[in-house]
Design a protein around this motif. Structure first.
Motif, mmCIF file in Angstrom:
data_model
loop_
_atom_site.group_PDB
_atom_site.id
_atom_site.type_symbol
_atom_site.label_atom_id
_atom_site.label_comp_id
_atom_site.label_asym_id
_atom_site.label_seq_id
_atom_site.Cartn_x
_atom_site.Cartn_y
_atom_site.Cartn_z
ATOM 1 N N GLY A 56 -4.983 -16.718 55.160
ATOM 2 C CA GLY A 56 -6.127 -15.516 54.943
ATOM 3 C C GLY A 56 -6.810 -14.017 55.287
ATOM 4 O O GLY A 56 -7.575 -13.562 54.949
ATOM 5 N N ASP A 57 -5.397 -13.218 55.333
ATOM 6 C CA ASP A 57 -5.230 -12.138 56.018
ATOM 7 C C ASP A 57 -5.669 -11.381 54.857
ATOM 8 O O ASP A 57 -5.383 -10.541 55.016
ATOM 9 N N MET A 58 -5.216 -12.042 53.824
ATOM 10 C CA MET A 58 -3.942 -10.943 52.595
ATOM 11 C C MET A 58 -4.480 -11.811 51.824
ATOM 12 O O MET A 58 -4.987 -13.255 51.489
ATOM 13 N N ASP A 59 -4.716 -11.640 50.251
ATOM 14 C CA ASP A 59 -4.836 -11.957 49.264
ATOM 15 C C ASP A 59 -4.147 -12.184 47.959
ATOM 16 O O ASP A 59 -3.426 -13.292 47.327
ATOM 17 N N LEU A 60 -3.105 -11.015 48.077
ATOM 18 C CA LEU A 60 -2.075 -10.825 46.930
ATOM 19 C C LEU A 60 -0.850 -10.263 48.296
ATOM 20 O O LEU A 60 -1.218 -9.173 48.859
ATOM 21 N N TYR A 61 0.294 -10.476 47.945
ATOM 22 C CA TYR A 61 1.645 -9.545 48.618
ATOM 23 C C TYR A 61 2.100 -8.790 47.147
ATOM 24 O O TYR A 61 2.618 -9.819 47.232
ATOM 25 N N LEU A 62 2.790 -8.047 47.866
ATOM 26 C CA LEU A 62 3.388 -6.826 46.551
ATOM 27 C C LEU A 62 4.254 -7.416 46.382
ATOM 28 O O LEU A 62 5.452 -6.988 45.790
ATOM 29 N N TYR A 63 5.095 -7.533 48.289
ATOM 30 C CA TYR A 63 6.264 -7.242 48.376
ATOM 31 C C TYR A 63 6.772 -8.704 48.562
ATOM 32 O O TYR A 63 6.688 -9.679 48.695
ATOM 33 N N SER A 64 8.628 -8.560 48.203
ATOM 34 C CA SER A 64 8.992 -10.085 47.461
ATOM 35 C C SER A 64 9.317 -10.850 48.887
ATOM 36 O O SER A 64 9.951 -10.065 49.832
ATOM 37 N N LYS A 80 -0.389 -19.521 45.418
ATOM 38 C CA LYS A 80 0.133 -18.893 44.752
ATOM 39 C C LYS A 80 1.495 -18.761 44.646
ATOM 40 O O LYS A 80 0.892 -17.711 45.529
ATOM 41 N N VAL A 81 2.522 -18.833 44.461
ATOM 42 C CA VAL A 81 3.487 -18.378 44.142
ATOM 43 C C VAL A 81 4.060 -17.582 42.615
ATOM 44 O O VAL A 81 3.782 -18.862 41.996
ATOM 45 N N TYR A 82 3.982 -16.583 42.754
ATOM 46 C CA TYR A 82 4.567 -16.285 40.898
ATOM 47 C C TYR A 82 5.432 -15.243 40.909
ATOM 48 O O TYR A 82 6.440 -14.816 42.412
ATOM 49 N N GLU A 83 6.473 -16.095 40.250
ATOM 50 C CA GLU A 83 7.826 -15.620 40.495
ATOM 51 C C GLU A 83 8.841 -14.773 39.170
ATOM 52 O O GLU A 83 8.253 -15.097 37.779
ATOM 53 N N ALA A 84 9.004 -13.533 39.273
ATOM 54 C CA ALA A 84 9.349 -12.626 37.946
ATOM 55 C C ALA A 84 11.213 -11.795 38.512
ATOM 56 O O ALA A 84 11.225 -11.715 40.052
ATOM 57 N N PRO A 85 11.687 -12.104 37.966
ATOM 58 C CA PRO A 85 12.602 -10.567 38.396
ATOM 59 C C PRO A 85 12.491 -9.344 38.182
ATOM 60 O O PRO A 85 13.433 -8.618 37.194
ATOM 61 N N ALA A 86 12.333 -9.384 38.716
ATOM 62 C CA ALA A 86 12.253 -8.052 39.883
ATOM 63 C C ALA A 86 12.842 -7.052 39.892
ATOM 64 O O ALA A 86 11.981 -5.946 40.238
ATOM 65 N N THR A 87 13.580 -7.085 40.493
ATOM 66 C CA THR A 87 14.347 -6.216 41.943
ATOM 67 C C THR A 87 15.913 -6.748 41.100
ATOM 68 O O THR A 87 16.449 -7.923 40.604
ATOM 69 N N THR A 88 16.640 -5.348 41.076
ATOM 70 C CA THR A 88 18.109 -6.050 41.209
ATOM 71 C C THR A 88 18.731 -4.536 42.102
ATOM 72 O O THR A 88 17.975 -3.874 42.669
ATOM 73 N N ILE A 89 19.879 -5.163 42.663
ATOM 74 C CA ILE A 89 20.561 -4.588 43.965
ATOM 75 C C ILE A 89 21.577 -4.255 43.402
ATOM 76 O O ILE A 89 22.356 -4.407 42.453
ATOM 77 N N SER A 90 22.071 -2.766 43.741
ATOM 78 C CA SER A 90 23.724 -2.600 43.003
ATOM 79 C C SER A 90 23.886 -2.142 44.329
ATOM 80 O O SER A 90 23.826 -1.816 45.994
ATOM 81 N N GLU A 343 -5.265 -18.613 45.815
ATOM 82 C CA GLU A 343 -5.174 -19.184 44.806
ATOM 83 C C GLU A 343 -6.486 -18.901 43.783
ATOM 84 O O GLU A 343 -6.909 -19.422 42.520
ATOM 85 N N GLU A 344 -7.708 -18.661 45.004
ATOM 86 C CA GLU A 344 -8.718 -18.438 44.362
ATOM 87 C C GLU A 344 -8.482 -16.904 43.828
ATOM 88 O O GLU A 344 -10.108 -16.561 42.747
ATOM 89 N N VAL A 345 -7.340 -16.297 43.935
ATOM 90 C CA VAL A 345 -7.774 -14.729 42.621
ATOM 91 C C VAL A 345 -7.536 -15.536 41.294
ATOM 92 O O VAL A 345 -7.216 -15.670 40.966
ATOM 93 N N ARG A 346 -8.638 -14.077 40.668
ATOM 94 C CA ARG A 346 -8.362 -14.840 38.863
ATOM 95 C C ARG A 346 -7.982 -13.138 38.622
ATOM 96 O O ARG A 346 -8.327 -11.762 39.581
ATOM 97 N N GLY A 347 -7.689 -13.278 37.367
ATOM 98 C CA GLY A 347 -7.423 -11.786 37.180
ATOM 99 C C GLY A 347 -6.227 -11.610 36.581
ATOM 100 O O GLY A 347 -5.722 -9.518 36.383
ATOM 101 N N ILE A 348 -5.229 -12.258 37.218
ATOM 102 C CA ILE A 348 -4.187 -11.951 37.277
ATOM 103 C C ILE A 348 -3.023 -11.997 36.262
ATOM 104 O O ILE A 348 -2.724 -12.433 35.434
ATOM 105 N N THR A 349 -2.513 -10.589 35.593
ATOM 106 C CA THR A 349 -1.611 -10.335 34.597
ATOM 107 C C THR A 349 0.197 -10.658 34.834
ATOM 108 O O THR A 349 0.227 -9.378 35.672
#
Length: 856
Positions: A56-64, A80-90, A343-349
């Motif tokens: 409970g030290d944070m509500d959302l972690y932005l770094y993958s 809750k874990v959200y997954e998205a193809p947000a990173t490309t590596i080269s 999981e209790e965070v509301r309003g995520i798009t």
């Protein structure tokens, strides 16, 4: 027929919206501003982030999260874990030629291209990223909408892992360049060829880099490896002259900010030198990678210099082909980001590309019963996090905070990937692609020599005009309480154009000037009428929202007085620079408004205040003055008070204002901006989860050469839906045909292959690639099925049975034919009772043998 699904099918199950159902969003209040009262950004090392979230030290972690850590959170109650193809590596390769007597292997195009065969993309995706990645061979990700444009090209390149082939190509090119192989190591003029490899350490790129390093050593190179974190790596690679050879390779990572339906910026940024993101970075005095063809193609794509979508797609394909052949960047993978939250965070798009790490989420996010959200990231200040809106905001860590402080005029739809009005509405009128509109003679442009806005006069024309309505800005307040006015629009225009067309400024900031000039050269005039700004521009697109996005040259990021003070520091006092390369060349700080430079801004503002300075020519258009002396003094006073209160000069107009920034503590705090003039309230920017596009059913049967064939496909997802297909020969390694499937219903499609198409097919297995897409979702879904080509078997009569005669037909069912007798010399058939007896004997013998075997 057995159906084989690619990784793309598993990928589909991981896209946002497929993770779990979104709880219905109920705004917590109807006050102006965001849902939460406060955002606190804190740094958490990625290796402890999962445990910190569970505590409970944070509500959302932005770094993958790393993939093992993400797996431990799956199914954990309260997470809750959200997954998205947000990173490309080269890999970026340094293509600069070495000094006389030395050899840089990556200055040789064939060596760079051969690197494509040394990188094991499948291993990277499946093993290092645990299946949560997809291989890439161009700058276009398989999850980008423009993958529809280049997918057959990707297969045509056939750049799979083939180390032996890659080493042979390298050897051939190096020998032609005069290198020799001695004791398994390449030498040039009796000296070992050593390459410097900078590998990032914060995430899986360390393992990726080690994998590539081993392949380079096997290819005969001596590799000097340097493991670095963000700040030193960025400074070395992007802040130094490539010809100094402080690096030869680097493991790049790119974060996606939003989906894009019709890409024009990324293709230029990752391939065309003119935009300043290729080695040399358009910095004066640096060696420059040059490619006039890519520049020309890229600028045509950027400007909208095409007649229709087909021509646009052809341009895009040419850029993808040529940049892959050049291979200054060798693309590795698109990586699924795992973004965990309570999981209790509301309003995520969930943006289709960036997931929760988008413009929309933190404006709407809240936890019931709490007024503060704690947002974790790898860094709050990376050491290269620079806060200035002209040449700063070059890392995702500062942008993750800034996008909650600033309201852009236009935004990107999180699902569709197309531009949409945000704080400025727009209307587009165009005569493109072939025609022109007359520009009114009283329209104006900035004249850098006269230092004034001058009328364009009669006879000027433009392809399009976009009328922006800034009513949601004008009359509302900046964070320091001063009203946003037309003066802010005019200063934005002046600053943007003067930096490029004033020769002295362009010499100070050449990288910014050179990369902006091709864009600004297309503007033909402006007209300011109340809250509306007409923008006349030579730009066209078949989707007119892209014309509006192109024409949106006014950013309204910060009040004009802050921009005026920073201009004084950069161009007159020479005590700071907007860009990193200019700062390095001039030996001055890179302007950063959250650190000591805020005090320099304060000093300039006090000087403005004392002298009652007003840059009058900037605020005069057509004989009208848009700023009074009293208004200017009020601005200076408010900005100085802000800096005195918060010890920083970051003032903007978004839902949050920044009240604390502590780089040493890796901490930033944002407070809700509840000014009654702020135009948005909770719920206005909530979109929720992404609708899903899926290939639900494929009905495919074996086909015969020369026969008509049909494959039926059913899709799921928001309509209208489309389906493209490509037939690929895996033996010959080439595409045979591509096309659009026939629509049989809203979600049903048919792929029909005529006899003229199947007659050239040989017996065997082919691969049919299916690409499903929706106009509502800017991410295609790909699936592969096996298509079997076989000779149909003829039916034979059952032994002992008497064929039933059919009038006019023989037992084979062919009119006028009789059964064919066995050829002369063919063995006679064994009677069926004997066959049964022989079979029984074989079974008995086999059972006896099995009983004699012992376990090993």
């Amino acid at each position: 027929m057995k159906k084989l699904c690619l990784l793309a099918l598993a990928w589909l199950l991981l896209i946002p919206g497929a993770v779990s159902a979104q709880v219905a969003y109920v705004p917590p209040h109807q006050k102006p501003g965001p849902a939460a009262e406060r955002l606190q950004f804190k740094a958490f090392d990625v290796d402890i982030a999962a445990a910190s979230l569970r505590r409970g030290d944070m509500d959302l972690y932005l770094y993958s999260l790393k993939k093992e850590a993400a797996a431990t959170l799956k199914g954990v109650q309260g997470v809750k874990v959200y997954e998205a193809p947000a990173t490309t590596i080269s890999l970026i390769l340094n293509p600069a030629p070495a000094a006389e007597g030395q050899l840089n292997p990556f200055s040789i195009r064939e060596v760079r291209y051969a690197m494509n065969y040394l990188v094991n993309r499948a291993f990277v995706s499946q093993e290092i990223y645990k299946g949560l990645a997809q291989p890439m061979v161009t700058y276009v990700s398989p999850t980008d909408y423009d993958y529809l444009t280049v997918s057959d090209l990707v297969r045509e390149f056939d750049l799979g892992y083939d180390a032996e082939r890659g080493r042979a190509m390298m050897a051939d090119a190096l020998k032609k360049a005069g290198a020799t192989l001695k004791d398994g190591r390449w030498n040039y003029r009796d000296k070992p060829i050593q390459v410097k490899f900078i590998i990032r350490t914060e995430d899986e790129r360390r393992e990726v880099g080690d994998l590539v390093r081993v392949e380079l050593e096997k290819a005969g190179f001596s590799v000097a490896t340097s493991y670095q974190q963000f700040a030193p790596a960025i400074l070395t690679v992007y802040g130094t002259d490539p010809q100094l050879f402080q690096w030869h390779l680097y493991t790049e990572g790119w974060g996606k900010g939003a989906a894009e339906r019709y890409d024009y910026a990324n293709a230029n940024s990752m391939a065309a030198p003119w935009l300043g993101n290729m080695p040399g970075w358009q910095e004066v005095g640096f060696w420059q990678y040059e490619n006039p063809t890519l520049d020309q193609l890229g600028q045509r794509l950027f400007r909208g210099d095409f007649a229709n979508q087909q021509e646009r797609d052809d341009l895009y394909r040419q850029i993808a082909r040529l940049s892959t052949e050049e291979s200054v960047r060798v693309w590795l993978a698109t990586v699924v980001n795992s973004t965990p939250s309570r999981e209790e965070v509301r309003g995520i798009t969930e943006d289709v590309a960036s997931g929760p790490r988008s413009l929309w989420t933190l404006r709407e996010a809240y936890v019931p019963g709490k007024d503060t959200l704690t947002i974790g990231n790898l860094w709050v200040d990376s050491g290269r996090s620079i806060w200035n809106p002209i040449g700063g905001f070059g890392d995702v860590y500062s942008v993750d905070i800034w996008k909650n402080i600033f309201d852009p005029p236009l935004a990107t739809h999180p699902f569709k990937g197309t531009p949409l009005p945000y704080r400025a509405t727009f209307q587009v009128k165009t005569s493109g692609p072939q025609g022109k509109l007359d520009v009114p003679s009283d329209a104006f442009l900035w004249d850098a020599k006269a230092k004034a806005f001058s009328p364009v006069g009669a006879g000027r024309q433009a392809i399009s005009v976009v009328t922006f309505d800034y009513s949601l800005y004008l009359g509302s307040n900046w964070h320091h309480g001063q009203p946003i006015t037309a003066a802010d629009i005019l200063y934005n225009l002046y600053q943007t154009f003067d930096l490029v067309y004033d020769e002295n400024k362009a010499r100070i900031e050449p990288a910014l000037a050179l990369t902006s000039k091709p864009y600004l050269d297309t503007f033909r005039g402006f007209r300011l009428d109340g809250n509306k700004l007409e923008v006349y521009v030579d730009n066209w697109h078949f989707d007119t929202s892209y014309i509006a996005s192109y024409a949106s040259v006014v950013g309204l990021t910060m009040p004009w007085e802050i921009l005026a003070a920073t201009d004084r520091l950069v161009f007159e006092d020479r005590r700071a620079a907007y860009s990193d390369t200019a700062a390095e060349r001039l030996g001055v700080p890179w302007l950063n408004l959250v650190k000591r430079d805020a005090l320099q801004v304060r000093r300039v503002l006090l000087d403005f205040q004392e002298k009652a300075f007003v840059p009058q020519s900037v605020f005069q258009v057509g004989g009208k003055t848009f700023l009074t002396r009293e208004e200017a003094l009020a601005r200076y006073n408010a900005a100085v008070q802000w800096i005195d209160t918060y010890q920083m000069a970051v003032i903007s107009n978004g839902p949050f204002k920044m009240v604390r920034f502590d780089p040493a503590a890796q901490f930033a705090e944002l407070q809700a901006f509840r000014d009654p003039t702020y135009p948005f309230k909770p719920g206005d920017g909530y979109y929720g989860s992404i609708p899903r596009v899926a290939i639900a059913k494929v009905d495919v049967k074996p086909i015969a050469p020369g026969a008509k064939a049909e494959v039926l496909v059913s899709l799921e997802g928001p309509t209208p839906l489309s389906l493209r297909y490509s037939l690929y020969d895996p033996v010959g390694r080439k595409n045979l045909l591509s096309g659009e499937a026939e629509k049989r219903g809203a979600k049903d499609f048919a792929i029909t292959l005529g006899p003229e198409q199947t007659s050239s097919l040989k017996v065997g297995l082919y691969q049919l690639f299916l690409l499903a897409s929706s106009s509502e979702v800017a991410a295609p879904t790909e699936e592969r099925v096996e298509l079997e080509v076989a000779i149909p078997r003829q039916a034979t009569p059952t032994p002992g049975a008497t064929p039933t005669a059919t009038p006019g037909l023989t037992p084979t069912g062919t009119p006028g034919l009789t059964p064919t007798p066995p050829p002369s010399g063919a063995p006679s058939r064994i009677p069926w009772p004997w066959l049964i007896a022989i079979g029984a004997l074989v079974v008995v013998v086999a059972l006896l043998l099995i009983r004699r075997r012992k376990p090993s």
